[in-house]
Design a protein around this motif. Structure first.
Motif, PDB file in Angstrom:
ATOM      1  N   ASP A  70      16.311   6.316   3.091  1.00 37.32           N
ATOM      2  CA  ASP A  70      16.717   6.732   1.744  1.00 37.32           C
ATOM      3  C   ASP A  70      15.550   6.849   0.778  1.00 37.32           C
ATOM      4  O   ASP A  70      15.740   7.109  -0.396  1.00 37.32           O
ATOM      5  CB  ASP A  70      17.771   5.784   1.182  1.00 37.32           C
ATOM      6  N   SER A  71      14.327   6.715   1.272  1.00 35.92           N
ATOM      7  CA  SER A  71      13.165   6.746   0.384  1.00 35.92           C
ATOM      8  C   SER A  71      12.152   7.805   0.773  1.00 35.92           C
ATOM      9  O   SER A  71      11.001   7.720   0.382  1.00 35.92           O
ATOM     10  CB  SER A  71      12.480   5.377   0.400  1.00 35.92           C
ATOM     11  N   ALA A  72      12.543   8.788   1.515  1.00 35.53           N
ATOM     12  CA  ALA A  72      11.599   9.779   2.022  1.00 35.53           C
ATOM     13  C   ALA A  72      10.958  10.592   0.908  1.00 35.53           C
ATOM     14  O   ALA A  72       9.911  11.185   1.104  1.00 35.53           O
ATOM     15  CB  ALA A  72      12.279  10.709   3.019  1.00 35.53           C
ATOM     16  N   ASP A  73      11.580  10.618  -0.272  1.00 35.05           N
ATOM     17  CA  ASP A  73      11.001  11.380  -1.367  1.00 35.05           C
ATOM     18  C   ASP A  73       9.972  10.573  -2.143  1.00 35.05           C
ATOM     19  O   ASP A  73       9.358  11.068  -3.065  1.00 35.05           O
ATOM     20  CB  ASP A  73      12.107  11.878  -2.307  1.00 35.05           C
ATOM     21  N   ASP A  74       9.764   9.331  -1.757  1.00 38.12           N
ATOM     22  CA  ASP A  74       8.783   8.459  -2.395  1.00 38.12           C
ATOM     23  C   ASP A  74       7.420   8.732  -1.760  1.00 38.12           C
ATOM     24  O   ASP A  74       7.216   8.424  -0.589  1.00 38.12           O
ATOM     25  CB  ASP A  74       9.211   7.000  -2.191  1.00 38.12           C
ATOM     26  N   PRO A  75       6.471   9.310  -2.514  1.00 36.99           N
ATOM     27  CA  PRO A  75       5.167   9.645  -1.922  1.00 36.99           C
ATOM     28  C   PRO A  75       4.433   8.426  -1.357  1.00 36.99           C
ATOM     29  O   PRO A  75       3.785   8.527  -0.323  1.00 36.99           O
ATOM     30  CB  PRO A  75       4.378  10.253  -3.084  1.00 36.99           C
ATOM     31  N   ALA A  76       4.533   7.276  -2.011  1.00 40.00           N
ATOM     32  CA  ALA A  76       3.862   6.074  -1.509  1.00 40.00           C
ATOM     33  C   ALA A  76       4.451   5.663  -0.165  1.00 40.00           C
ATOM     34  O   ALA A  76       3.722   5.293   0.754  1.00 40.00           O
ATOM     35  CB  ALA A  76       3.966   4.935  -2.526  1.00 40.00           C
ATOM     36  N   LEU A  77       5.773   5.732  -0.045  1.00 44.17           N
ATOM     37  CA  LEU A  77       6.406   5.382   1.227  1.00 44.17           C
ATOM     38  C   LEU A  77       6.015   6.389   2.298  1.00 44.17           C
ATOM     39  O   LEU A  77       5.730   6.020   3.427  1.00 44.17           O
ATOM     40  CB  LEU A  77       7.929   5.316   1.095  1.00 44.17           C
ATOM     41  N   ARG A  78       5.985   7.664   1.930  1.00 45.02           N
ATOM     42  CA  ARG A  78       5.600   8.687   2.891  1.00 45.02           C
ATOM     43  C   ARG A  78       4.191   8.412   3.435  1.00 45.02           C
ATOM     44  O   ARG A  78       3.954   8.472   4.640  1.00 45.02           O
ATOM     45  CB  ARG A  78       5.660  10.074   2.252  1.00 45.02           C
ATOM     46  N   ARG A  79       3.256   8.087   2.542  1.00 45.26           N
ATOM     47  CA  ARG A  79       1.887   7.763   2.968  1.00 45.26           C
ATOM     48  C   ARG A  79       1.888   6.533   3.873  1.00 45.26           C
ATOM     49  O   ARG A  79       1.204   6.504   4.896  1.00 45.26           O
ATOM     50  CB  ARG A  79       0.986   7.506   1.753  1.00 45.26           C
ATOM     51  N   TRP A  80       2.672   5.514   3.493  1.00 48.63           N
ATOM     52  CA  TRP A  80       2.732   4.293   4.290  1.00 48.63           C
ATOM     53  C   TRP A  80       3.265   4.602   5.683  1.00 48.63           C
ATOM     54  O   TRP A  80       2.729   4.120   6.679  1.00 48.63           O
ATOM     55  CB  TRP A  80       3.600   3.240   3.588  1.00 48.63           C
ATOM     56  N   LEU A  81       4.320   5.393   5.760  1.00 49.67           N
ATOM     57  CA  LEU A  81       4.911   5.737   7.056  1.00 49.67           C
ATOM     58  C   LEU A  81       3.934   6.526   7.924  1.00 49.67           C
ATOM     59  O   LEU A  81       3.877   6.328   9.139  1.00 49.67           O
ATOM     60  CB  LEU A  81       6.216   6.511   6.871  1.00 49.67           C
ATOM     61  N   VAL A  82       3.155   7.412   7.311  1.00 50.74           N
ATOM     62  CA  VAL A  82       2.149   8.168   8.066  1.00 50.74           C
ATOM     63  C   VAL A  82       1.091   7.217   8.609  1.00 50.74           C
ATOM     64  O   VAL A  82       0.688   7.315   9.775  1.00 50.74           O
ATOM     65  CB  VAL A  82       1.513   9.270   7.184  1.00 50.74           C
ATOM     66  N   GLN A  83       0.653   6.268   7.792  1.00 50.93           N
ATOM     67  CA  GLN A  83      -0.348   5.304   8.253  1.00 50.93           C
ATOM     68  C   GLN A  83       0.217   4.420   9.367  1.00 50.93           C
ATOM     69  O   GLN A  83      -0.480   4.126  10.342  1.00 50.93           O
ATOM     70  CB  GLN A  83      -0.847   4.460   7.083  1.00 50.93           C
ATOM     71  N   ALA A  84       1.471   4.015   9.229  1.00 47.20           N
ATOM     72  CA  ALA A  84       2.102   3.217  10.279  1.00 47.20           C
ATOM     73  C   ALA A  84       2.182   4.023  11.573  1.00 47.20           C
ATOM     74  O   ALA A  84       1.890   3.506  12.660  1.00 47.20           O
ATOM     75  CB  ALA A  84       3.498   2.762   9.844  1.00 47.20           C
ATOM     76  N   GLU A  85       2.555   5.275  11.465  1.00 43.22           N
ATOM     77  CA  GLU A  85       2.652   6.127  12.656  1.00 43.22           C
ATOM     78  C   GLU A  85       1.279   6.319  13.296  1.00 43.22           C
ATOM     79  O   GLU A  85       1.149   6.277  14.528  1.00 43.22           O
ATOM     80  CB  GLU A  85       3.258   7.486  12.286  1.00 43.22           C
ATOM     81  N   ASP A  86       0.239   6.499  12.469  1.00 41.82           N
ATOM     82  CA  ASP A  86      -1.123   6.619  13.004  1.00 41.82           C
ATOM     83  C   ASP A  86      -1.498   5.365  13.800  1.00 41.82           C
ATOM     84  O   ASP A  86      -2.051   5.454  14.893  1.00 41.82           O
ATOM     85  CB  ASP A  86      -2.145   6.821  11.886  1.00 41.82           C
TER      86      ASP A  86
END
Length: 144
Positions: A70-86
């Motif tokens: 429910d937070s995919a529109d949050d840019p900070a969360l998006r960046r965090w998720l990308v870093q976690a995926e990396d």
């Protein structure tokens, strides 16, 4: 039991909703992008959540199975998720956690993981973020 107007039964709608959730989870587990149809379905769930009209059981299922949905529109969360995926991808490929002195990219991942560990130890990392790391990177809390 059918809905008024001769529509689909409530159980058929629930089964269809669960099917969408299962398909979404399968794509995430396989690290595949969302299909257009599942993207629309997820946006609908987000809109309903924002409006307060999503059913509690459905919200709970999404929270449990799709952390951060429910937070995919949050840019900070998006960046965090990308870093976690990396980080998760790195560990999958390298077979080890990143090191502090093994090049700039790896050092960045090392610092990011160290910060996540510190936040987690102090109960400052959200439950959804902890779930993402627990699911994708078992043992992430343990320092090497």
């Amino acid at each position: 039991m059918t809905t008024s107007g001769g529509g689909a039964s409530a159980s058929a709608l629930d089964t269809r909703w669960e099917g969408h959730l299962t398909a979404l989870c399968a794509l995430q587990d396989a690290a595949q992008p969302l299909t257009a149809a599942l993207g629309r379905w997820l946006r609908t769930q987000r809109r309903q959540a924002a409006a307060g009209s999503i059913r509690r059981d459905r919200r709970a299922a999404l929270d449990r199975r799709v952390p951060g949905w429910d937070s995919a529109d949050d840019p900070a969360l998006r960046r965090w998720l990308v870093q976690a995926e990396d980080l998760i991808n790195f560990v999958d490929l390298a077979g080890r956690m990143p090191g502090a002195r093994r090049g700039p990219d790896e050092a960045r991942m090392y610092r990011w993981l160290s910060r996540a560990r510190t936040l987690s130890r102090h109960s400052k990392l959200s439950k959804n973020r902890v779930k993402v790391l627990d699911k994708g990177l078992p043992g992430w809390r343990e320092a090497a």
